[in-house]
Design a protein around this motif. Structure first.
Motif, PDB file in Angstrom:
ATOM      1  N   MET A   1       0.811  -1.187   0.000  1.00  0.00           N
ATOM      2  CA  MET A   1       0.000   0.000   0.000  1.00  0.00           C
ATOM      3  C   MET A   1       0.862   1.262   0.000  1.00  0.00           C
ATOM      4  SD  MET A   1      -3.195   0.778   2.390  1.00  0.00           S
ATOM      5  CE  MET A   1      -3.502   2.373   3.026  1.00  0.00           C
ATOM      6  N   LEU A   2       2.001   1.234   0.712  1.00  0.00           N
ATOM      7  CA  LEU A   2       2.885   2.393   0.725  1.00  0.00           C
ATOM      8  C   LEU A   2       3.438   2.699  -0.659  1.00  0.00           C
ATOM      9  CD1 LEU A   2       4.894   1.848   4.028  1.00  0.00           C
ATOM     10  CD2 LEU A   2       3.107   3.512   3.605  1.00  0.00           C
ATOM     11  N   THR A   3       3.769   1.650  -1.389  1.00  0.00           N
ATOM     12  CA  THR A   3       4.326   1.873  -2.721  1.00  0.00           C
ATOM     13  C   THR A   3       3.267   2.378  -3.695  1.00  0.00           C
ATOM     14  OG1 THR A   3       3.988  -0.458  -3.243  1.00  0.00           O
ATOM     15  CG2 THR A   3       6.155   0.178  -2.440  1.00  0.00           C
ATOM     16  N   THR A   4       2.055   1.899  -3.571  1.00  0.00           N
ATOM     17  CA  THR A   4       1.013   2.366  -4.486  1.00  0.00           C
ATOM     18  C   THR A   4       0.645   3.822  -4.221  1.00  0.00           C
ATOM     19  OG1 THR A   4      -0.720   1.514  -3.036  1.00  0.00           O
ATOM     20  CG2 THR A   4       0.033   0.075  -4.820  1.00  0.00           C
ATOM     21  N   LEU A   5       0.709   4.241  -2.968  1.00  0.00           N
ATOM     22  CA  LEU A   5       0.409   5.627  -2.614  1.00  0.00           C
ATOM     23  C   LEU A   5       1.658   6.508  -2.635  1.00  0.00           C
ATOM     24  CD1 LEU A   5      -2.081   5.063   0.330  1.00  0.00           C
ATOM     25  CD2 LEU A   5      -2.595   5.711  -2.022  1.00  0.00           C
ATOM     26  N   ASN A   6       2.820   5.903  -2.891  1.00  0.00           N
ATOM     27  CA  ASN A   6       4.091   6.621  -2.958  1.00  0.00           C
ATOM     28  C   ASN A   6       4.392   7.349  -1.640  1.00  0.00           C
ATOM     29  OD1 ASN A   6       6.460   7.376  -4.120  1.00  0.00           O
ATOM     30  ND2 ASN A   6       5.612   9.127  -5.208  1.00  0.00           N
ATOM     31  N   LEU A   7       4.256   6.614  -0.526  1.00  0.00           N
ATOM     32  CA  LEU A   7       4.519   7.151   0.805  1.00  0.00           C
ATOM     33  C   LEU A   7       5.786   6.538   1.385  1.00  0.00           C
ATOM     34  CD1 LEU A   7       0.959   6.949   2.394  1.00  0.00           C
ATOM     35  CD2 LEU A   7       2.131   8.992   1.576  1.00  0.00           C
ATOM     36  N   ASN A   8       6.442   7.286   2.254  1.00  0.00           N
ATOM     37  CA  ASN A   8       7.580   6.747   2.997  1.00  0.00           C
ATOM     38  C   ASN A   8       7.065   5.886   4.147  1.00  0.00           C
ATOM     39  OD1 ASN A   8       9.408   8.153   1.408  1.00  0.00           O
ATOM     40  ND2 ASN A   8       9.307   9.950   2.722  1.00  0.00           N
ATOM     41  N   SER A   9       7.945   5.093   4.701  1.00  0.00           N
ATOM     42  CA  SER A   9       7.545   4.260   5.836  1.00  0.00           C
ATOM     43  C   SER A   9       7.263   5.147   7.045  1.00  0.00           C
ATOM     44  CB  SER A   9       8.639   3.259   6.174  1.00  0.00           C
ATOM     45  OG  SER A   9       9.767   3.925   6.687  1.00  0.00           O
ATOM     46  N   LEU A  10       6.542   4.610   8.003  1.00  0.00           N
ATOM     47  CA  LEU A  10       6.204   5.354   9.208  1.00  0.00           C
ATOM     48  C   LEU A  10       7.462   5.766   9.959  1.00  0.00           C
ATOM     49  CD1 LEU A  10       4.029   6.436  11.091  1.00  0.00           C
ATOM     50  CD2 LEU A  10       3.964   4.200  12.190  1.00  0.00           C
ATOM     51  N   GLN A  11       8.452   4.901  10.014  1.00  0.00           N
ATOM     52  CA  GLN A  11       9.706   5.207  10.697  1.00  0.00           C
ATOM     53  C   GLN A  11      10.408   6.397  10.034  1.00  0.00           C
ATOM     54  OE1 GLN A  11      12.443   1.967  10.741  1.00  0.00           O
ATOM     55  NE2 GLN A  11      13.909   3.010  12.052  1.00  0.00           N
ATOM     56  N   ASP A  12      10.449   6.436   8.707  1.00  0.00           N
ATOM     57  CA  ASP A  12      11.072   7.553   8.006  1.00  0.00           C
ATOM     58  C   ASP A  12      10.307   8.851   8.219  1.00  0.00           C
ATOM     59  OD1 ASP A  12      13.034   5.880   7.043  1.00  0.00           O
ATOM     60  OD2 ASP A  12      12.076   5.588   5.081  1.00  0.00           O
ATOM     61  N   ARG A  13       8.991   8.773   8.241  1.00  0.00           N
ATOM     62  CA  ARG A  13       8.184   9.974   8.466  1.00  0.00           C
ATOM     63  C   ARG A  13       8.379  10.502   9.876  1.00  0.00           C
ATOM     64  NH1 ARG A  13       2.406   8.159   6.935  1.00  0.00           N
ATOM     65  NH2 ARG A  13       3.311   6.102   7.123  1.00  0.00           N
ATOM     66  N   ARG A  14       8.526   9.611  10.858  1.00  0.00           N
ATOM     67  CA  ARG A  14       8.760  10.061  12.235  1.00  0.00           C
ATOM     68  C   ARG A  14      10.111  10.751  12.363  1.00  0.00           C
ATOM     69  NH1 ARG A  14       6.446   4.762  15.363  1.00  0.00           N
ATOM     70  NH2 ARG A  14       4.269   5.383  15.317  1.00  0.00           N
ATOM     71  N   VAL A  15      11.137  10.191  11.748  1.00  0.00           N
ATOM     72  CA  VAL A  15      12.472  10.806  11.781  1.00  0.00           C
ATOM     73  C   VAL A  15      12.425  12.179  11.125  1.00  0.00           C
ATOM     74  CG1 VAL A  15      14.815  10.640  10.848  1.00  0.00           C
ATOM     75  CG2 VAL A  15      13.763   8.653  11.909  1.00  0.00           C
ATOM     76  N   TYR A  16      11.784  12.275   9.982  1.00  0.00           N
ATOM     77  CA  TYR A  16      11.681  13.545   9.270  1.00  0.00           C
ATOM     78  C   TYR A  16      10.970  14.591  10.124  1.00  0.00           C
ATOM     79  CZ  TYR A  16      10.204  16.978   5.819  1.00  0.00           C
ATOM     80  OH  TYR A  16       9.968  18.147   5.150  1.00  0.00           O
ATOM     81  N   ASN A  17       9.856  14.211  10.741  1.00  0.00           N
ATOM     82  CA  ASN A  17       9.098  15.163  11.558  1.00  0.00           C
ATOM     83  C   ASN A  17       9.858  15.582  12.814  1.00  0.00           C
ATOM     84  OD1 ASN A  17       6.877  15.450   9.877  1.00  0.00           O
ATOM     85  ND2 ASN A  17       5.949  13.571  10.644  1.00  0.00           N
ATOM     86  N   ARG A  18      10.644  14.671  13.397  1.00  0.00           N
ATOM     87  CA  ARG A  18      11.471  15.034  14.556  1.00  0.00           C
ATOM     88  C   ARG A  18      12.520  16.063  14.165  1.00  0.00           C
ATOM     89  NH1 ARG A  18      11.127  11.295  18.965  1.00  0.00           N
ATOM     90  NH2 ARG A  18      13.145  11.968  19.720  1.00  0.00           N
ATOM     91  N   LEU A  19      13.150  15.865  13.003  1.00  0.00           N
ATOM     92  CA  LEU A  19      14.168  16.809  12.538  1.00  0.00           C
ATOM     93  C   LEU A  19      13.561  18.163  12.181  1.00  0.00           C
ATOM     94  CD1 LEU A  19      16.390  14.409  10.428  1.00  0.00           C
ATOM     95  CD2 LEU A  19      16.921  15.406  12.657  1.00  0.00           C
ATOM     96  N   VAL A  20      12.365  18.152  11.618  1.00  0.00           N
ATOM     97  CA  VAL A  20      11.678  19.417  11.315  1.00  0.00           C
ATOM     98  C   VAL A  20      11.364  20.156  12.609  1.00  0.00           C
ATOM     99  CG1 VAL A  20       9.510  20.386  10.444  1.00  0.00           C
ATOM    100  CG2 VAL A  20      10.747  18.699   9.097  1.00  0.00           C
ATOM    101  N   MET A  21      10.889  19.439  13.614  1.00  0.00           N
ATOM    102  CA  MET A  21      10.571  20.067  14.897  1.00  0.00           C
ATOM    103  C   MET A  21      11.827  20.619  15.564  1.00  0.00           C
ATOM    104  SD  MET A  21       8.110  20.855  16.796  1.00  0.00           S
ATOM    105  CE  MET A  21       7.633  21.251  18.441  1.00  0.00           C
ATOM    106  N   LEU A  22      12.937  19.875  15.513  1.00  0.00           N
ATOM    107  CA  LEU A  22      14.188  20.356  16.088  1.00  0.00           C
ATOM    108  C   LEU A  22      14.649  21.625  15.371  1.00  0.00           C
ATOM    109  CD1 LEU A  22      16.543  19.871  18.077  1.00  0.00           C
ATOM    110  CD2 LEU A  22      17.670  18.640  16.226  1.00  0.00           C
ATOM    111  N   ASN A  23      14.504  21.662  14.060  1.00  0.00           N
ATOM    112  CA  ASN A  23      14.887  22.852  13.294  1.00  0.00           C
ATOM    113  C   ASN A  23      14.028  24.055  13.687  1.00  0.00           C
ATOM    114  OD1 ASN A  23      16.274  24.332  11.337  1.00  0.00           O
ATOM    115  ND2 ASN A  23      14.700  23.915   9.824  1.00  0.00           N
ATOM    116  N   LYS A  24      12.747  23.835  13.899  1.00  0.00           N
ATOM    117  CA  LYS A  24      11.862  24.923  14.313  1.00  0.00           C
ATOM    118  C   LYS A  24      12.218  25.408  15.718  1.00  0.00           C
ATOM    119  CE  LYS A  24       7.889  23.788  11.463  1.00  0.00           C
ATOM    120  NZ  LYS A  24       6.469  23.389  11.465  1.00  0.00           N
ATOM    121  N   ILE A  25      12.530  24.481  16.622  1.00  0.00           N
ATOM    122  CA  ILE A  25      12.906  24.874  17.981  1.00  0.00           C
ATOM    123  C   ILE A  25      14.211  25.663  17.951  1.00  0.00           C
ATOM    124  CG2 ILE A  25      13.700  23.985  20.215  1.00  0.00           C
ATOM    125  CD1 ILE A  25      11.683  21.689  19.842  1.00  0.00           C
TER     126      ILE A  25
END
Length: 94
Positions: A1-25
């Motif tokens: 389902m991830l490949t058909t919707l062209n989404l990253n894995s949940l683990q990759d999305r969590r890492v990305y969002n943590r880094l975005v939050m750290l950059n904002k802080i």
């Protein structure tokens, strides 16, 4: 389902969002968290010297760029597993 919707894995999305939050802080965009309290800048460690010869001066590629990362932070030492898994320690280790 991830490949058909062209989404990253949940683990990759969590890492990305943590880094975005750290950059904002770190940029002071989160009013609830003072970056000076939680983030300590890492001291600059790297210096680059240009080699000089009697007939010419070499041009180092790094002379034209920043040689140190101004956004590098010290990783706080963590004694307990709860603190090791906290937001700042866990995100800075990434």
């Amino acid at each position: 389902m991830l490949t058909t919707l062209n989404l990253n894995s949940l683990q990759d999305r969590r890492v990305y969002n943590r880094l975005v939050m750290l950059n904002k802080i770190a940029g002071g965009m989160v009013a609830a968290v003072d970056p000076d309290v939680y983030l300590t800048s890492k001291p600059q460690q790297r210096t680059i010297k240009v080699k000089t010869y009697f007939d010419h001066t070499s041009s180092n590629v790094l002379d034209r760029h920043i040689t140190n990362n101004p956004r590098a932070f010290k990783i706080p030492s963590a004694q307990t597993n709860q603190y090791k898994n906290s937001f700042f320690v866990d995100t800075l280790v990434l």
